[in-house]
Scaffold this motif. Sequence first.
Motif, PDB file in Angstrom:
ATOM      1  N   ILE A  63       0.710  -1.231   0.015  1.00 32.52           N
ATOM      2  CA  ILE A  63       0.036   0.008   0.049  1.00 32.52           C
ATOM      3  C   ILE A  63       0.779   0.968  -0.128  1.00 32.52           C
ATOM      4  N   PHE A  64       0.747   2.155  -0.929  1.00 32.06           N
ATOM      5  CA  PHE A  64       1.378   3.253  -1.044  1.00 32.06           C
ATOM      6  C   PHE A  64       0.607   4.352  -0.431  1.00 32.06           C
ATOM      7  N   VAL A  65       1.369   5.130   0.593  1.00 32.85           N
ATOM      8  CA  VAL A  65       0.639   6.249   1.434  1.00 32.85           C
ATOM      9  C   VAL A  65       1.559   7.365   1.097  1.00 32.85           C
ATOM     10  N   VAL A  66       0.699   8.433   0.696  1.00 34.17           N
ATOM     11  CA  VAL A  66       1.555   9.716   0.580  1.00 34.17           C
ATOM     12  C   VAL A  66       0.780  10.737   1.304  1.00 34.17           C
ATOM     13  N   GLY A  67       1.588  11.386   2.228  1.00 36.45           N
ATOM     14  CA  GLY A  67       0.731  12.309   3.264  1.00 36.45           C
ATOM     15  C   GLY A  67      -0.219  11.512   4.093  1.00 36.45           C
ATOM     16  N   ASN A  68      -1.333  11.857   4.492  1.00 33.88           N
ATOM     17  CA  ASN A  68      -2.291  10.854   5.043  1.00 33.88           C
ATOM     18  C   ASN A  68      -3.247  10.068   4.169  1.00 33.88           C
ATOM     19  N   ALA A  69      -3.002   9.839   2.943  1.00 36.66           N
ATOM     20  CA  ALA A  69      -3.767   9.260   2.082  1.00 36.66           C
ATOM     21  C   ALA A  69      -3.240   7.971   1.442  1.00 36.66           C
ATOM     22  N   VAL A  70      -3.887   7.141   1.280  1.00 37.61           N
ATOM     23  CA  VAL A  70      -3.570   5.878   0.410  1.00 37.61           C
ATOM     24  C   VAL A  70      -3.747   6.282  -1.171  1.00 37.61           C
ATOM     25  N   VAL A  71      -2.943   6.207  -1.885  1.00 36.80           N
ATOM     26  CA  VAL A  71      -2.859   6.673  -3.409  1.00 36.80           C
ATOM     27  C   VAL A  71      -2.813   5.413  -4.410  1.00 36.80           C
ATOM     28  N   ALA A  72      -2.391   4.271  -3.980  1.00 38.97           N
ATOM     29  CA  ALA A  72      -2.368   3.175  -4.779  1.00 38.97           C
ATOM     30  C   ALA A  72      -2.186   1.938  -3.704  1.00 38.97           C
ATOM     31  N   ALA A  73      -2.352   0.733  -4.364  1.00 38.09           N
ATOM     32  CA  ALA A  73      -1.987  -0.457  -3.672  1.00 38.09           C
ATOM     33  C   ALA A  73      -2.100  -1.605  -4.800  1.00 38.09           C
ATOM     34  N   MET A  74      -1.210  -2.590  -4.593  1.00 39.18           N
ATOM     35  CA  MET A  74      -1.099  -3.565  -5.282  1.00 39.18           C
ATOM     36  C   MET A  74      -1.055  -5.141  -4.598  1.00 39.18           C
ATOM     37  N   GLU A  75      -1.254  -6.024  -5.157  1.00 36.16           N
ATOM     38  CA  GLU A  75      -1.215  -7.433  -4.523  1.00 36.16           C
ATOM     39  C   GLU A  75       0.039  -8.138  -5.072  1.00 36.16           C
ATOM     40  N   ARG A  76       1.074  -8.483  -4.231  1.00 32.79           N
ATOM     41  CA  ARG A  76       2.145  -9.391  -4.812  1.00 32.79           C
ATOM     42  C   ARG A  76       2.140 -10.567  -4.435  1.00 32.79           C
ATOM     43  N   LYS A  77       2.549 -11.507  -5.560  1.00 34.53           N
ATOM     44  CA  LYS A  77       2.504 -12.943  -5.119  1.00 34.53           C
ATOM     45  C   LYS A  77       3.795 -13.425  -5.535  1.00 34.53           C
ATOM     46  N   ALA A  78       4.498 -14.260  -4.733  1.00 36.33           N
ATOM     47  CA  ALA A  78       5.725 -14.754  -4.930  1.00 36.33           C
ATOM     48  C   ALA A  78       5.783 -15.762  -6.092  1.00 36.33           C
ATOM     49  N   LYS A  79       6.931 -15.855  -6.749  1.00 34.20           N
ATOM     50  CA  LYS A  79       6.789 -16.828  -7.830  1.00 34.20           C
ATOM     51  C   LYS A  79       7.255 -18.063  -7.177  1.00 34.20           C
TER      52      LYS A  79
ATOM     53  N   PHE B 117      -4.468   0.748   8.810  1.00 37.18           N
ATOM     54  CA  PHE B 117      -3.436   0.323   9.152  1.00 37.18           C
ATOM     55  C   PHE B 117      -2.073   0.947   8.579  1.00 37.18           C
ATOM     56  N   ALA B 118      -2.277   0.667   7.190  1.00 28.40           N
ATOM     57  CA  ALA B 118      -1.162   1.629   6.228  1.00 28.40           C
ATOM     58  C   ALA B 118      -0.955   3.002   6.753  1.00 28.40           C
ATOM     59  N   ILE B 119      -2.112   3.937   6.770  1.00 28.76           N
ATOM     60  CA  ILE B 119      -1.938   5.067   7.307  1.00 28.76           C
ATOM     61  C   ILE B 119      -1.525   5.489   8.649  1.00 28.76           C
ATOM     62  N   GLN B 120      -1.934   4.700   9.516  1.00 27.66           N
ATOM     63  CA  GLN B 120      -1.222   4.750  10.982  1.00 27.66           C
ATOM     64  C   GLN B 120       0.187   4.385  10.952  1.00 27.66           C
ATOM     65  N   ALA B 121       0.573   3.098  10.289  1.00 30.17           N
ATOM     66  CA  ALA B 121       2.067   2.870  10.431  1.00 30.17           C
ATOM     67  C   ALA B 121       2.911   3.987   9.774  1.00 30.17           C
ATOM     68  N   THR B 122       2.318   4.494   8.578  1.00 27.02           N
ATOM     69  CA  THR B 122       3.175   5.657   8.040  1.00 27.02           C
ATOM     70  C   THR B 122       3.385   6.772   9.014  1.00 27.02           C
ATOM     71  N   ARG B 123       2.494   7.169   9.677  1.00 22.33           N
ATOM     72  CA  ARG B 123       2.029   8.334  10.597  1.00 22.33           C
ATOM     73  C   ARG B 123       3.002   7.901  11.916  1.00 22.33           C
ATOM     74  N   ALA B 124       2.894   6.799  12.211  1.00 28.52           N
ATOM     75  CA  ALA B 124       3.526   6.265  13.628  1.00 28.52           C
ATOM     76  C   ALA B 124       5.237   6.480  13.436  1.00 28.52           C
ATOM     77  N   LEU B 125       5.783   6.337  12.197  1.00 31.70           N
ATOM     78  CA  LEU B 125       7.273   6.333  11.850  1.00 31.70           C
ATOM     79  C   LEU B 125       7.465   7.824  11.699  1.00 31.70           C
ATOM     80  N   GLY B 126       6.553   8.629  11.214  1.00 32.21           N
ATOM     81  CA  GLY B 126       6.674   9.939  10.811  1.00 32.21           C
ATOM     82  C   GLY B 126       7.023  10.377   9.460  1.00 32.21           C
ATOM     83  N   LEU B 127       6.594   9.247   8.468  1.00 36.55           N
ATOM     84  CA  LEU B 127       7.060   9.381   7.134  1.00 36.55           C
ATOM     85  C   LEU B 127       6.122  10.239   6.282  1.00 36.55           C
ATOM     86  N   ASP B 128       6.847  10.899   5.477  1.00 32.61           N
ATOM     87  CA  ASP B 128       5.776  11.852   4.142  1.00 32.61           C
ATOM     88  C   ASP B 128       5.264  10.553   3.277  1.00 32.61           C
ATOM     89  N   TYR B 129       6.017   9.776   2.801  1.00 33.62           N
ATOM     90  CA  TYR B 129       5.444   8.792   2.079  1.00 33.62           C
ATOM     91  C   TYR B 129       5.880   7.455   2.308  1.00 33.62           C
TER      92      TYR B 129
END
Length: 329
Positions: A225-241, A267-279
């Motif tokens: 999940i890609f968070v920028v500021g306090n918003a989710v801007v994109a998300a993808m599902e990844r599957k191992a080969k 949770f994605a927004i909370q985790a980004t905020r908890a660490l203090g990251l911008d993105y």
Amino acid sequence: MALEFFPGLPTMARSNWRVRCPLLKGVCMKIGILCFTPLGRKLFVSDLLLKKTARLLGHQAVVLRSDRFQFLFDKNQPRFFYKEKKLSRYDAIIVRPGMTTDIDLKISVIKQLQLAGHTVINTYLPIARAKNKLRTLQILNHEKIPVPRTVVISSMDHLDYAVSLIGQFPIIMKAPYGLQGAGVVIFETKRSFVSATDFLSSIVKNNVVIMQEYVREAKGKDIRIFVVGNAVVAAMERKAKKGEFRANFHLGGSIQVADLREEERKFAIQATRALGLDYAGVDILRTNDGAKVLEVNSCPGLEGISQATGINVAEHIIKYAVKKALLHK
């Protein structure tokens, strides 16, 4: 927009790939993309995409290599040089901290940029937290953000006890620092674990080791999940080969657009905020007990998320940097 970077981008996604006007018409900023790629090695696609996107949005943009900086400390105010010339003023500097060794030393350039008054995205302390998986776990746990069952040891004497706390094999073992899946191994059985005791001893001797439960029900998948500021801007599902347990795109994992649940978004927004990251790129596992945060990445790649979703995440980062710079003026 920069389709040569993404040859695998689906036709439908290509048709939606557009760069819109700048955040504020007439605003032209000088933006630096600070990367930590060693001299002599090619820049990452993500660094180049940020530069190209900024220029298409009407800004000046250059890539700054961390190895090209020099500091001068004397009786006067500290002075900052780039390629042996006084560092010019930037409205915003977007940091891409793709290093895994000597982190404390290498990110000192970020702190110096902040002390010099530059607007920096992401800043020194949040990056230091995110680059250290143990520190990240401490913060997430303190904020009551769920994570997989994890045990940390710093002595081989406690290896068997750590295994008993995890409960069962397979067990994931991680170094505290790593990028794109590096420094992560899996032990499928106790036999494979015991046979690697000598190898583990050499690791534990010089570092702490993070041991984590393997979430079977995730079936080799995770959600980035890609968070920028306090918003989710994109998300993808990844599957191992096949034959791999790590779902990282750069390790050959397959990708597709993720249909996010509200809990995962929160949770994605909370985790980004908890660490203090911008993105950040927040990795989440879907378990029988609900979503759990696996990792918070301060240098998430843009290539995979753009291919999977058709969303120009770089544009969101540039516009956020412009907003932050305007607020600091």
